[in-house]
Design a protein around this motif. Structure first.
Motif, PDB file in Angstrom:
ATOM      1  N   PRO A 162       9.864  -1.788  -1.645  1.00 35.34           N
ATOM      2  CA  PRO A 162      10.291  -3.163  -2.227  1.00 35.34           C
ATOM      3  C   PRO A 162      10.299  -2.954  -3.820  1.00 35.34           C
ATOM      4  O   PRO A 162       9.169  -2.262  -4.155  1.00 35.34           O
ATOM      5  CB  PRO A 162       9.730  -4.331  -1.976  1.00 35.34           C
ATOM      6  N   LYS A 163      10.960  -3.525  -4.605  1.00 39.51           N
ATOM      7  CA  LYS A 163      11.011  -3.498  -6.148  1.00 39.51           C
ATOM      8  C   LYS A 163       9.619  -3.843  -6.627  1.00 39.51           C
ATOM      9  O   LYS A 163       9.240  -4.981  -6.212  1.00 39.51           O
ATOM     10  CB  LYS A 163      12.009  -3.903  -6.985  1.00 39.51           C
ATOM     11  N   TYR A 164       9.042  -3.036  -7.591  1.00 41.53           N
ATOM     12  CA  TYR A 164       7.736  -3.414  -8.316  1.00 41.53           C
ATOM     13  C   TYR A 164       6.472  -3.244  -7.249  1.00 41.53           C
ATOM     14  O   TYR A 164       5.289  -3.094  -7.814  1.00 41.53           O
ATOM     15  CB  TYR A 164       7.743  -4.943  -8.732  1.00 41.53           C
ATOM     16  N   THR A 165       6.813  -3.128  -5.973  1.00 42.65           N
ATOM     17  CA  THR A 165       5.426  -2.739  -5.293  1.00 42.65           C
ATOM     18  C   THR A 165       5.039  -1.507  -5.609  1.00 42.65           C
ATOM     19  O   THR A 165       3.672  -1.501  -5.632  1.00 42.65           O
ATOM     20  CB  THR A 165       5.929  -2.892  -3.767  1.00 42.65           C
ATOM     21  N   THR A 166       5.481  -0.513  -5.845  1.00 42.62           N
ATOM     22  CA  THR A 166       4.935   0.951  -6.180  1.00 42.62           C
ATOM     23  C   THR A 166       3.886   0.614  -7.541  1.00 42.62           C
ATOM     24  O   THR A 166       2.920   1.359  -7.644  1.00 42.62           O
ATOM     25  CB  THR A 166       5.762   2.172  -6.142  1.00 42.62           C
ATOM     26  N   GLN A 167       4.461  -0.061  -8.417  1.00 42.55           N
ATOM     27  CA  GLN A 167       4.023  -0.395  -9.711  1.00 42.55           C
ATOM     28  C   GLN A 167       2.386  -0.790  -9.446  1.00 42.55           C
ATOM     29  O   GLN A 167       1.378  -0.586  -9.869  1.00 42.55           O
ATOM     30  CB  GLN A 167       4.746  -1.194 -10.736  1.00 42.55           C
ATOM     31  N   ILE A 168       2.520  -1.807  -8.834  1.00 42.10           N
ATOM     32  CA  ILE A 168       1.396  -2.523  -8.153  1.00 42.10           C
ATOM     33  C   ILE A 168       0.417  -1.744  -7.596  1.00 42.10           C
ATOM     34  O   ILE A 168      -0.715  -1.645  -7.813  1.00 42.10           O
ATOM     35  CB  ILE A 168       1.604  -3.855  -7.348  1.00 42.10           C
ATOM     36  N   MET A 169       0.974  -0.836  -6.644  1.00 43.07           N
ATOM     37  CA  MET A 169      -0.063  -0.144  -5.817  1.00 43.07           C
ATOM     38  C   MET A 169      -0.567   0.893  -6.631  1.00 43.07           C
ATOM     39  O   MET A 169      -1.780   1.348  -6.475  1.00 43.07           O
ATOM     40  CB  MET A 169       0.578   0.421  -4.590  1.00 43.07           C
ATOM     41  N   ASN A 170       0.094   1.344  -7.578  1.00 38.84           N
ATOM     42  CA  ASN A 170      -0.330   2.359  -8.477  1.00 38.84           C
ATOM     43  C   ASN A 170      -1.318   2.171  -9.407  1.00 38.84           C
ATOM     44  O   ASN A 170      -2.722   2.686  -9.753  1.00 38.84           O
ATOM     45  CB  ASN A 170       0.669   3.082  -9.475  1.00 38.84           C
ATOM     46  N   THR A 171      -1.122   0.580  -9.878  1.00 35.57           N
ATOM     47  CA  THR A 171      -2.233   0.149 -10.687  1.00 35.57           C
ATOM     48  C   THR A 171      -3.615   0.021  -9.782  1.00 35.57           C
ATOM     49  O   THR A 171      -4.683   0.086 -10.332  1.00 35.57           O
ATOM     50  CB  THR A 171      -1.875  -1.229 -11.287  1.00 35.57           C
TER      51      THR A 171
ATOM     52  N   SER B 298      -9.272   1.230  -8.151  1.00 35.89           N
ATOM     53  CA  SER B 298      -9.929   1.213  -7.111  1.00 35.89           C
ATOM     54  C   SER B 298     -10.462   2.713  -7.032  1.00 35.89           C
ATOM     55  O   SER B 298     -11.265   3.107  -6.368  1.00 35.89           O
ATOM     56  CB  SER B 298      -9.224   0.800  -5.674  1.00 35.89           C
ATOM     57  N   GLN B 299      -9.551   3.677  -7.911  1.00 35.07           N
ATOM     58  CA  GLN B 299      -9.902   4.966  -7.626  1.00 35.07           C
ATOM     59  C   GLN B 299      -9.767   5.738  -6.289  1.00 35.07           C
ATOM     60  O   GLN B 299     -10.455   6.196  -5.699  1.00 35.07           O
ATOM     61  CB  GLN B 299     -11.261   5.323  -8.292  1.00 35.07           C
TER      62      GLN B 299
ATOM     63  N   ALA C  47     -13.169  12.555  -4.418  1.00 32.58           N
ATOM     64  CA  ALA C  47     -14.206  12.102  -3.609  1.00 32.58           C
ATOM     65  C   ALA C  47     -13.786  11.812  -2.135  1.00 32.58           C
ATOM     66  O   ALA C  47     -14.384  11.485  -1.191  1.00 32.58           O
ATOM     67  CB  ALA C  47     -15.081  11.335  -4.240  1.00 32.58           C
ATOM     68  N   THR C  48     -12.678  10.924  -2.040  1.00 28.78           N
ATOM     69  CA  THR C  48     -12.102  10.488  -1.152  1.00 28.78           C
ATOM     70  C   THR C  48     -10.997  11.232  -0.333  1.00 28.78           C
ATOM     71  O   THR C  48     -11.362  11.443   1.069  1.00 28.78           O
ATOM     72  CB  THR C  48     -11.299   8.841  -1.596  1.00 28.78           C
TER      73      THR C  48
ATOM     74  N   LYS D  46      -9.370   1.290   0.237  1.00 25.10           N
ATOM     75  CA  LYS D  46      -9.908   0.899  -1.026  1.00 25.10           C
ATOM     76  C   LYS D  46      -8.701   0.363  -1.838  1.00 25.10           C
ATOM     77  O   LYS D  46      -8.904  -0.437  -2.693  1.00 25.10           O
ATOM     78  CB  LYS D  46     -10.306   2.208  -1.774  1.00 25.10           C
ATOM     79  N   VAL D  47      -7.437   0.952  -1.866  1.00 28.42           N
ATOM     80  CA  VAL D  47      -6.342   0.283  -2.685  1.00 28.42           C
ATOM     81  C   VAL D  47      -6.043  -1.016  -1.920  1.00 28.42           C
ATOM     82  O   VAL D  47      -5.620  -1.822  -2.969  1.00 28.42           O
ATOM     83  CB  VAL D  47      -5.333   1.544  -2.592  1.00 28.42           C
ATOM     84  N   PHE D  48      -5.787  -1.056  -0.810  1.00 27.49           N
ATOM     85  CA  PHE D  48      -5.614  -2.396  -0.225  1.00 27.49           C
ATOM     86  C   PHE D  48      -6.518  -3.600  -0.719  1.00 27.49           C
ATOM     87  O   PHE D  48      -6.046  -4.822  -1.081  1.00 27.49           O
ATOM     88  CB  PHE D  48      -5.521  -2.569   1.109  1.00 27.49           C
ATOM     89  N   GLU D  49      -7.708  -3.219  -0.594  1.00 26.95           N
ATOM     90  CA  GLU D  49      -8.778  -4.204  -1.292  1.00 26.95           C
ATOM     91  C   GLU D  49      -8.576  -4.687  -2.744  1.00 26.95           C
ATOM     92  O   GLU D  49      -8.580  -5.839  -3.054  1.00 26.95           O
ATOM     93  CB  GLU D  49     -10.044  -3.643  -1.189  1.00 26.95           C
ATOM     94  N   MET D  50      -7.875  -3.722  -3.551  1.00 32.67           N
ATOM     95  CA  MET D  50      -7.800  -4.066  -4.741  1.00 32.67           C
ATOM     96  C   MET D  50      -6.470  -4.700  -4.893  1.00 32.67           C
ATOM     97  O   MET D  50      -6.507  -5.765  -5.726  1.00 32.67           O
ATOM     98  CB  MET D  50      -7.599  -2.772  -5.866  1.00 32.67           C
TER      99      MET D  50
END
Length: 209
Positions: free
Chosen positions: A24-33, A38-39, A44-45, A88-92
């Protein structure tokens, strides 16, 4: 002058991906940030992917996406790594979602004012001072900021007794705008992916060595 275009890392991945899931629109920008904060996909991961993909290409020179996925999963515990990165990403993302709920128009207005007014004003001369301080360490001499009269002559400060001008690299590309500065010029350029500066010391090395 040669024409240039820019391809972002995100766009590059989309252009060459064999499987391009739609989001969906904008979701990839949010997940990238969220990933940056969260690195989540740091080596290392998920492993040093540029080295892993080179190893894969040597072993499977004609491999396809399924071969790559199988190689990563089998040789580098890829499924476990991806799950760890996902957590890690979802927690952020959750933290960012909670923070977003606190943002109203008044807060956005304060943020814009802070960015356009305060930070712009507060940043006046800060780059030049940071560069002079770094050069002071590099050449082992004290630095001093220039006066208003010095600045009118294009001189931003001194390294010992040596006047120095600090300019963005775009100034060099504009042939110095026909300004006659009686001092070596240190050109700085922003790295495209960080807040770091790249300094050109050629003129200064000629006088300070």
């Amino acid at each position: 002058m040669p024409r240039t275009i820019r391809i972002s890392e995100e766009e590059r991945e989309e252009l060459v991906a064999e499987i391009d899931p739609e989001f969906p629109k904008y979701t990839t920008q949010i997940m990238n940030t969220a990933n940056q904060n969260s690195q989540g996909t740091r080596p290392a991961t998920v492993g040093q992917l540029n080295e892993i993909i080179e190893e894969y290409k040597q072993e499977y020179p004609n491999g396809d996406f399924e071969d790559w996925k199988r190689f990563y999963f089998d040789e580098y515990d890829g499924e476990e790594s991806i799950e760890e990165a996902t957590d890690k990403v979802f927690e952020m993302v959750v933290k960012m979602r909670e923070a977003a709920e606190e943002i109203d128009r008044e807060m956005v207005n304060r943020w814009v004012k802070d960015l356009v007014l305060y930070k712009t004003y507060n940043g006046l001369g800060r780059t030049e001072e940071a560069v002079l301080k770094k050069l002071s360490e590099e050449y082992g001499v004290p630095y001093e900021l220039g006066t208003a009269e010095d600045e009118s002559k294009g001189i931003d400060g001194y390294l010992g007794d040596q006047p120095v001008s600090v300019k963005p690299v775009t100034y060099k590309q504009k042939s110095r705008l026909q300004e006659d500065i009686q001092a070596p010029i240190v050109y700085y350029e922003d790295y495209s992916t960080t807040d770091a500066l790249k300094l050109d010391l050629e003129e200064l090395d000629e006088v300070l060595g």
